[in-house]
Design a protein around this motif. Sequence first.
Motif, PDB file in Angstrom:
ATOM      1  N   THR A  85       2.135  -3.075  -3.003  1.00 32.82           N
ATOM      2  CA  THR A  85       2.868  -2.530  -4.151  1.00 32.82           C
ATOM      3  C   THR A  85       2.606  -3.346  -5.412  1.00 32.82           C
ATOM      4  OG1 THR A  85       4.608  -1.706  -2.674  1.00 32.82           O
ATOM      5  CG2 THR A  85       5.147  -1.918  -5.008  1.00 32.82           C
ATOM      6  N   LEU A  86       2.627  -4.683  -5.275  1.00 36.87           N
ATOM      7  CA  LEU A  86       2.339  -5.534  -6.426  1.00 36.87           C
ATOM      8  C   LEU A  86       0.913  -5.330  -6.923  1.00 36.87           C
ATOM      9  CD1 LEU A  86       4.047  -8.900  -5.382  1.00 36.87           C
ATOM     10  CD2 LEU A  86       4.811  -7.279  -7.124  1.00 36.87           C
ATOM     11  N   ASP A  87      -0.008  -5.119  -5.999  1.00 35.31           N
ATOM     12  CA  ASP A  87      -1.404  -4.928  -6.382  1.00 35.31           C
ATOM     13  C   ASP A  87      -1.584  -3.647  -7.184  1.00 35.31           C
ATOM     14  OD1 ASP A  87      -4.161  -5.547  -6.408  1.00 35.31           O
ATOM     15  OD2 ASP A  87      -4.500  -4.136  -4.781  1.00 35.31           O
ATOM     16  N   ILE A  88      -0.888  -2.597  -6.776  1.00 33.27           N
ATOM     17  CA  ILE A  88      -1.055  -1.298  -7.434  1.00 33.27           C
ATOM     18  C   ILE A  88      -0.329  -1.250  -8.769  1.00 33.27           C
ATOM     19  CG2 ILE A  88      -0.487   1.162  -7.262  1.00 33.27           C
ATOM     20  CD1 ILE A  88      -1.003   0.980  -4.283  1.00 33.27           C
ATOM     21  N   TYR A  89       0.913  -1.740  -8.789  1.00 33.81           N
ATOM     22  CA  TYR A  89       1.747  -1.537  -9.966  1.00 33.81           C
ATOM     23  C   TYR A  89       1.754  -2.713 -10.943  1.00 33.81           C
ATOM     24  CZ  TYR A  89       3.532   2.518  -7.494  1.00 33.81           C
ATOM     25  OH  TYR A  89       3.635   3.715  -6.853  1.00 33.81           O
ATOM     26  N   THR A 127      -7.592  -1.437  -7.544  1.00 31.36           N
ATOM     27  CA  THR A 127      -6.851  -2.099  -6.487  1.00 31.36           C
ATOM     28  C   THR A 127      -7.826  -2.727  -5.509  1.00 31.36           C
ATOM     29  OG1 THR A 127      -6.765  -0.076  -5.144  1.00 31.36           O
ATOM     30  CG2 THR A 127      -4.949  -0.472  -6.663  1.00 31.36           C
ATOM     31  N   LYS A 128      -7.356  -3.762  -4.807  1.00 27.18           N
ATOM     32  CA  LYS A 128      -8.231  -4.458  -3.879  1.00 27.18           C
ATOM     33  C   LYS A 128      -8.490  -3.655  -2.614  1.00 27.18           C
ATOM     34  CE  LYS A 128      -7.159  -9.158  -5.334  1.00 27.18           C
ATOM     35  NZ  LYS A 128      -6.663 -10.486  -4.925  1.00 27.18           N
ATOM     36  N   LYS A 129      -7.705  -2.588  -2.397  1.00 26.37           N
ATOM     37  CA  LYS A 129      -7.908  -1.772  -1.206  1.00 26.37           C
ATOM     38  C   LYS A 129      -9.128  -0.879  -1.326  1.00 26.37           C
ATOM     39  CE  LYS A 129      -3.104  -1.573   0.268  1.00 26.37           C
ATOM     40  NZ  LYS A 129      -1.965  -0.701   0.635  1.00 26.37           N
ATOM     41  N   VAL A 130      -9.665  -0.739  -2.524  1.00 26.34           N
ATOM     42  CA  VAL A 130     -10.827   0.115  -2.751  1.00 26.34           C
ATOM     43  C   VAL A 130     -12.079  -0.714  -2.592  1.00 26.34           C
ATOM     44  CG1 VAL A 130     -11.968   1.641  -4.403  1.00 26.34           C
ATOM     45  CG2 VAL A 130      -9.490   1.525  -4.312  1.00 26.34           C
ATOM     46  N   ARG A 159       6.326  -5.928   6.215  1.00 26.94           N
ATOM     47  CA  ARG A 159       7.000  -5.855   4.924  1.00 26.94           C
ATOM     48  C   ARG A 159       6.242  -6.646   3.864  1.00 26.94           C
ATOM     49  NH1 ARG A 159      13.263  -7.297   4.777  1.00 26.94           N
ATOM     50  NH2 ARG A 159      13.215  -5.439   6.132  1.00 26.94           N
ATOM     51  N   ALA A 160       5.689  -7.803   4.249  1.00 22.70           N
ATOM     52  CA  ALA A 160       4.923  -8.614   3.297  1.00 22.70           C
ATOM     53  C   ALA A 160       3.670  -7.877   2.834  1.00 22.70           C
ATOM     54  CB  ALA A 160       4.553  -9.951   3.932  1.00 22.70           C
TER      55      ALA A 160
END
Length: 354
Positions: A41-45, A328-331, A34-35
Amino acid sequence: MKPSDRETSTDGGAVTGDRSTSPFHTTADVEETRAERLKGTLDIYLLAPLRILWHDKRALFGLATVLFFVLLGTIGPYLVEVPRSSDGPNALAPFVNWEFPLGTDGLGKGIGATLVHATPAMLKMILAGAIFSSGLGAVWGIISGYKGGRLDRFMMSIADVVMTIPGLPLIVVLSAVIEPRDPFVVGILLSVNAWAGFSRVLRSQVLAIRQESYVEAARTMGLPVWTIMVKVVAPNVMPFVMVNFVTGARRVIISSVGLYFLGILPFTTLNWGVMMNLAYDAGAMNNPKYAHWFLAPMILIVLMSLGLILLGQGMDRIFNPRIRAKHTKKVDDSDAAEPEEGGGTGPTTTVEGH
């Protein structure tokens, strides 16, 4: 086949069989906590839009300008006393008396205090008019373009009828009949038929997006129609919606000031247009002594319009899923290069938050 094995799909189709055997039904090898989901979600939005704004100086200036007016209209009235006649000398020039830095009008009211107390009504009108025109137009255009068929023809027929009604005469007639006093009502009144043209243009965008492969995949997976429209179609037209929101806000500013200046809307509240009307009646166009009374609200109108334009350009990039995903940091850093200014910002298959 059991009745329970047959489920109605979108657009009148059907999905049969067990969903667990569908090639589209997959299970992730690693389950996010969940964390981790909250962080993503915070990173994207939140964080990604802030990164986009940070690298766009025009959008930063526009955001700062709009925030200044928001603070001026929300906190300012509590810090500045309501202007009254004979508070100071009549027609005092600006930057002469620090108690009245912008001078006074023909009745001795401080022009700075009058501008501050006129801003809340302007913000209410802008918010109501922009949300009404953009919100109704977006809902109308997305539903009409995606559903198609008889519903599309019926909805577009209504939009066409509304578009044929001249906007200014309609506003003048409604103002004379209703005599609006609430700023929210005035804002909606000034945008009463602005949604129709936007909905038709947006419908054409949705018709193109409806044929994209990712929308077809969503339909094949059996996602409900409303889910596809809200989570798949709407994000891809959001940049266009935001541009129209800014355009609608500017239209409300210009229309309200113009109609108050001409005396068509009732003088029931402080407004920049009312100030310009009173200054004009006092002879500000011929008497330099009253020039600052007329120019002060005009400068605010120009600044707020400019701030909305620059902020709208930034919002166009923030609400673009492709650009936001690249921040985003996922990229990977190698893929995080931002497209050139003016490059394509068409529909994308980026899935956010998953």
